[in-house]
Design an enzyme around this catalytic site. Structure first.
Site, PDB file in Angstrom:
ATOM      1  N   ASN A  40      -9.876  -2.176  -6.806  1.00  0.00           N
ATOM      2  CA  ASN A  40      -9.005  -1.396  -7.685  1.00  0.00           C
ATOM      3  C   ASN A  40      -9.476  -1.409  -9.139  1.00  0.00           C
ATOM      4  O   ASN A  40      -9.124  -0.522  -9.923  1.00  0.00           O
ATOM      5  CB  ASN A  40      -7.571  -1.922  -7.661  1.00  0.00           C
ATOM      6  CG  ASN A  40      -6.879  -1.727  -6.322  1.00  0.00           C
ATOM      7  OD1 ASN A  40      -5.959  -2.470  -5.992  1.00  0.00           O
ATOM      8  ND2 ASN A  40      -7.308  -0.734  -5.552  1.00  0.00           N
ATOM      9  N   ARG A  64       0.557   5.316  -4.709  1.00  0.00           N
ATOM     10  CA  ARG A  64       0.049   6.590  -5.227  1.00  0.00           C
ATOM     11  C   ARG A  64       0.371   7.745  -4.292  1.00  0.00           C
ATOM     12  O   ARG A  64       0.728   8.837  -4.745  1.00  0.00           O
ATOM     13  CB  ARG A  64      -1.460   6.501  -5.464  1.00  0.00           C
ATOM     14  CG  ARG A  64      -1.825   5.595  -6.639  1.00  0.00           C
ATOM     15  CD  ARG A  64      -3.240   5.832  -7.111  1.00  0.00           C
ATOM     16  NE  ARG A  64      -4.227   5.428  -6.125  1.00  0.00           N
ATOM     17  CZ  ARG A  64      -5.548   5.584  -6.269  1.00  0.00           C
ATOM     18  NH1 ARG A  64      -6.010   6.155  -7.365  1.00  0.00           N
ATOM     19  NH2 ARG A  64      -6.382   5.169  -5.355  1.00  0.00           N
ATOM     20  N   ARG A  65       0.270   7.503  -2.989  1.00  0.00           N
ATOM     21  CA  ARG A  65       0.590   8.582  -2.036  1.00  0.00           C
ATOM     22  C   ARG A  65       2.084   8.879  -2.037  1.00  0.00           C
ATOM     23  O   ARG A  65       2.500  10.023  -1.858  1.00  0.00           O
ATOM     24  CB  ARG A  65       0.107   8.185  -0.632  1.00  0.00           C
ATOM     25  CG  ARG A  65      -1.383   8.454  -0.421  1.00  0.00           C
ATOM     26  CD  ARG A  65      -1.879   7.843   0.863  1.00  0.00           C
ATOM     27  NE  ARG A  65      -2.020   6.394   0.740  1.00  0.00           N
ATOM     28  CZ  ARG A  65      -2.149   5.576   1.769  1.00  0.00           C
ATOM     29  NH1 ARG A  65      -2.117   6.053   3.000  1.00  0.00           N
ATOM     30  NH2 ARG A  65      -2.292   4.286   1.584  1.00  0.00           N
ATOM     31  N   ASP A  94       0.823  -1.207   0.000  1.00  0.00           N
ATOM     32  CA  ASP A  94       0.000   0.000   0.000  1.00  0.00           C
ATOM     33  C   ASP A  94       0.861   1.262   0.000  1.00  0.00           C
ATOM     34  O   ASP A  94       1.928   1.299   0.612  1.00  0.00           O
ATOM     35  CB  ASP A  94      -0.910  -0.005   1.241  1.00  0.00           C
ATOM     36  CG  ASP A  94      -2.046   0.985   1.129  1.00  0.00           C
ATOM     37  OD1 ASP A  94      -2.364   1.419   0.009  1.00  0.00           O
ATOM     38  OD2 ASP A  94      -2.614   1.339   2.184  1.00  0.00           O
TER      39      ASP A  94
END
Length: 253
Positions: free
Chosen positions: A81, A36-37, A33
């Site tokens: 997703n 994207r951040r 995880d």
């Protein structure tokens, strides 16, 4: 920088030396995880973040292999997703297929699919399946590629498979209901024949499973790491192993 690298190296060695080989988890699940951040934090595109995350996978598998982990499950794409922006999803699927191809080419690990490839575009699904099948004779660590995977979807598929099997045997739903056990469902999951994950690691600071291996993780230990997946380091992995080793596992007893 050199001094910091030396200190980290010494710190890693100290943690590694303190680890008991008998306390190494057989099966480690990882929720990859934060791609994207991570990309947003450095002002780049989501695709760049996904590629950086894909590049971390082989490195992580080497760490797991070195300490004696037998099975790693990598959650690379969830069923949720699949609802992302079409452009980003198309790029992400290409990155995943390329990553699986790269892992298969090493001939170091035996790859296995955990998920529903039928939900993916046929071309991508066929590519991933072909890469996975090319490792069928590899005797190294098993690496489950969890793609197009969702825990609820998996359990529903297992129950559906059970019902279809019973129908093929001429059994009624009533007969199936009277004999159905936990083991019956376990034997129809994507991970049939594998031990449940002992340790589940999630990066990026989020502290939830989000549907990852809902059935299999009932007795798993969880470790949540603040680092985004592309920034995940060997020392973070060793800390997760140390935390796992320090816990008293009751396994529901």
């Amino acid at each position: 920088m050199g001094q910091w690298n030396l200190l980290y190296d010494l710190y890693e060695r100290r943690i590694r030396a303190d680890l008991d080989a008998a306390a190494i988890p057989r099966h480690v699940g990882v929720i990859l995880d934060g791609n994207r951040r991570w990309a947003k934090s450095i002002g780049t595109t989501a695709s760049h973040g996904h590629r950086a995350g894909a590049g971390k996978i082989s490195e992580f598998l080497q760490w797991a292999d070195e300490v004696g982990v037998e099975i790693v499950t990598l959650w690379m794409l969830s069923t949720d997703n699949l609802g992302r922006d079409e452009g980003e999803l198309t790029e992400l699927l290409r990155i995943i297929s390329d990553a699986v191809a790269s892992l298969a080419a090493t001939k170091r690990w035996r790859l296995s699919i955990v998920g529903d490839l039928g939900l993916l575009p046929a071309e991508i699904a066929e590519e991933i399946q072909r890469h996975v099948e090319s490792t069928a004779t590899v005797s190294g660590m098993t690496v489950n590629i969890a793609v197009s995977y969702g825990g609820r979807h998996e359990i529903a598929a297992a129950v559906r498979s059970l019902m279809e099997e019973a129908a093929a045997q001429g059994r009624t739903l009533e007969e199936l209901a009277k004999t159905l056990t936990d083991e019956d469902i376990t034997d129809h999951l994507y991970t049939k024949g594998q031990p449940d994950p002992d340790l589940v690691i999630r990066t990026s600071g989020e502290q939830r499973l989000s549907g990852f291996m809902l059935w299999q993780s009932v007795h798993s230990e969880f470790y949540f790491c603040e680092a985004y997946w592309p920034d995940f380091r060997r020392v973070d992995f060793l800390r997760a192993l140390r935390s796992y080793a320090q816990r008293e596992r009751r396994l529901g007893k």
